[in-house]
Write an enzyme that holds these catalytic residues in place. Sequence first.
Site, mmCIF file in Angstrom:
data_model
loop_
_atom_site.group_PDB
_atom_site.id
_atom_site.type_symbol
_atom_site.label_atom_id
_atom_site.label_comp_id
_atom_site.label_asym_id
_atom_site.label_seq_id
_atom_site.Cartn_x
_atom_site.Cartn_y
_atom_site.Cartn_z
ATOM 1 C CB SER A 199 42.680 140.954 -32.632
ATOM 2 O OG SER A 199 44.043 140.622 -32.713
ATOM 3 C CD GLU A 219 -11.618 112.980 -0.793
ATOM 4 O OE1 GLU A 219 -11.301 113.227 0.382
ATOM 5 O OE2 GLU A 219 -11.211 111.974 -1.399
#
Length: 849
Positions: free
Chosen positions: A500, A120
Amino acid sequence: MDEAAPTPPDNDDYSYRARRDAGGARARLKQQFGERWAQRWFRFVSYGLLGIFIAMGLFWLIFARGLPDAATLLEYEPPLPTIVRDVNGQPVHSYARERRVQLQYADYPPLLIKAYLAAEDKTFFSHHGVDFPGFAGAVFDYVSKLGSGQRARGGSTITQQVAKNLLIGDEYSPTRKVKEMILAWRIENVLTKQQILELYLNQIFLGRNAYGVQAASRAYFEKDVADLKLPEMAYLAILPKGPANYRPESETGLARALERRNWALGEMRSNGFINDAQFNEAVAQPLGTVAPHGSPYGNAGGYYIEEVRRRLIQLFGEKAQDGPNSVYSGGLWVRTPMDTEMQDLATAALRTGLQRYAAGKGWSGPVGKINPDNGWQREMAASAVGIDYEGWRIAAVLSRDGSSAQIGLSGGETGTLPEGAAQILYRRTGRPAFEALKPGDLIAVVRNGSTWALRNVPEVSGGMVIEETRSGRIHAMQGGFDARLSAYNRATQALRQPGSTIKPFVYASALDSGMTPASIIVDGPFCVYQGGNLGQKCFKNFSGKNAGPQTMRWGVEQSRNLMTVRAASQTGMERVVRTIKTMGIGDYQPYLSFALGAGETTVEKLTNAYAMLVNHGRSLTPKVMDYVQDRRGKVIWPTRWRACQGCNMPNWDGKAMPRFTPEGRQLMNPMTAFQVVHITEGVIQRGTATVLRDLERPLFGKTGTTNGPTNVWFVGGSPDLVAGVYLGYDQPRSLGGYAQGGRIAAPIWKQAMAPILTKTPKTPFVAPAGIRMVRIDRRSGKRVYGAWPTDDPKAAVIWEAFKPESEPRRSIRKDEVEAQEKVAAARAARAASRPSTDSDFMQQQGGIY
């Protein structure tokens, strides 16, 4: 003789002479400038300087004005994913839109850095942000390609790429390139070369949703950067120019990747970074990339992980704009109490229970739909529908003819679904499911040799939570069949009637009002006048039968509705609903129907309320997160979090062990809470959840079934863990007359909890100070002398828990106990000889209002 003092000048005369002198100076300057201006060279220089100033002004206006301050990069923090860890500290999930791992410059191998420099920016350490020879070549390339439609090579240095990626964007224009150069120059004045490289290596996009070199290293090679080999480093170094050009999945991409990788290796050799031997060995190696894959953490705890995400977003926000600690860019570290083993067991148990219930009820239909005309692969990916169950896959129906259907699966795979492999009856039509398939339907399939077979995702659903009783930490949470089929979390979001399972809190209010577990309550007709508009309402047990006067304990164990509403009426519904609200279950009106579970709550809330009973009535907050750290490791939630000093010492220092003080407020009398737990232990031993009795350990709990029945429940657990589970349709409708909490929900609970409980000691529930354990006759509630409780769950004599001075005063002799046992045995024999009816079974299960 004194000299005469000088005469001061006349003011008007002085002013005149000053103006005259000034005017003379201007005249002289004008004369000199005129003489100069008459000379050609002077005019040329003047015009040149003016042009330079105008050009500088235009340059600033066009390029430099409004550019971001390079100094902001000193404080720049790249977006990082949030990592979720389990109870053991192991990473189990990440919330990420960009795959990225931030490293420091020193963490990158020097040879890897040289690979990027060779590919690069060879002169990175010698230029000041701009490589002018490289820039000149880029300008020439740009001019030569004008009008061709081709994109010119960049010619950007690493510093320029940092400026582009972090500050100004990726617009393709000469203007952006100039701005990039200006910023690069400024960046070099602010940051060191090492800081610039660190930003670059952590930020650059390298394909496969990998941002930064470490993330790319994991994505392409499943290695950390420290473990990369030279050819692997060179491959990663070529990716910034265009990852899509070097995709190894295609033959063309693979050839390009090898060619470009070898070019990068050659650049490293020519720059003296590697020698000939290293070069020759590296170019001979294959590319060595792995196939693309998703998250490395798998799919553990889908509903649990999604609940953590929701709560994190509430605390910190979702995006970077929401704050520095946002979920998708803040880089948070989240420690959760999720136990992956418990989570897997809860998931498997709930799925098995749903499948068991749905068996024989027909195909539920497609799990979703797409428009195949818009591209079925893209539509399937956008739908995000998936499944993780016994090799099942989600497929899209592409077409159907008389004998088979063509299907498409994720990844572009296609296959055939024969008519014979889709003969499940469709529950809506009663015809084979194959006839109902239409293009665009998303269905569940499993491989069957070279073809595929249809599978059914149950329409019924449910939720399950496993919680620790001392801290409220949730170890497991399952909110449906699969989170990728439906994100709706039925463990935390579904409001369901508890039936219940609400009764223990009704009786807790009665115990606080002076009743005892041995109090006699009439199991008989009970009516209440509700006013002129509503008239009189009469309650009844499901079977319509009554058992007469019985102990509170018997009423809880057998889930008798008439006894519950009578106890609630005697206690006062205002007190009952206040207890229910205090325990975090729900905020209900003081109507008797709420004493039988007519209100709505969630699995999480109800499970937490049961955990508080075991915690002696002290408040608990359900926790799916222990603590949250920012990217630097600082704990930012809870706000008052403190580390335990000395908890992780390698050796004992001779001092007292660190101990945590109990947290939370006292919401219920601790003796009342223990009495409720002790009573509901009988539900396991001889009540509606005897399916759990063979676990042979101290357990408490309560089944629940609501009218319809539309929901079936079981909530309960051990002294250490409480789990709650329910099953029902998302749009409530009847589950069928045989559906009861003890028959459907309790086995799901058992499948999940049995392997967990085998790894824990058999410890009893601990009574708080003040509780008196007294021998009583289980059926009459009278105090017993001369007889002792046994291990037989149906023994006539049991230990019962009483508050001080509340134990029974009346007593019963041993011979009376033995006579009652004989009567009870004869009654049981007669009942066994009668054919069992559906109503009998339901009455035994109890809990329907």
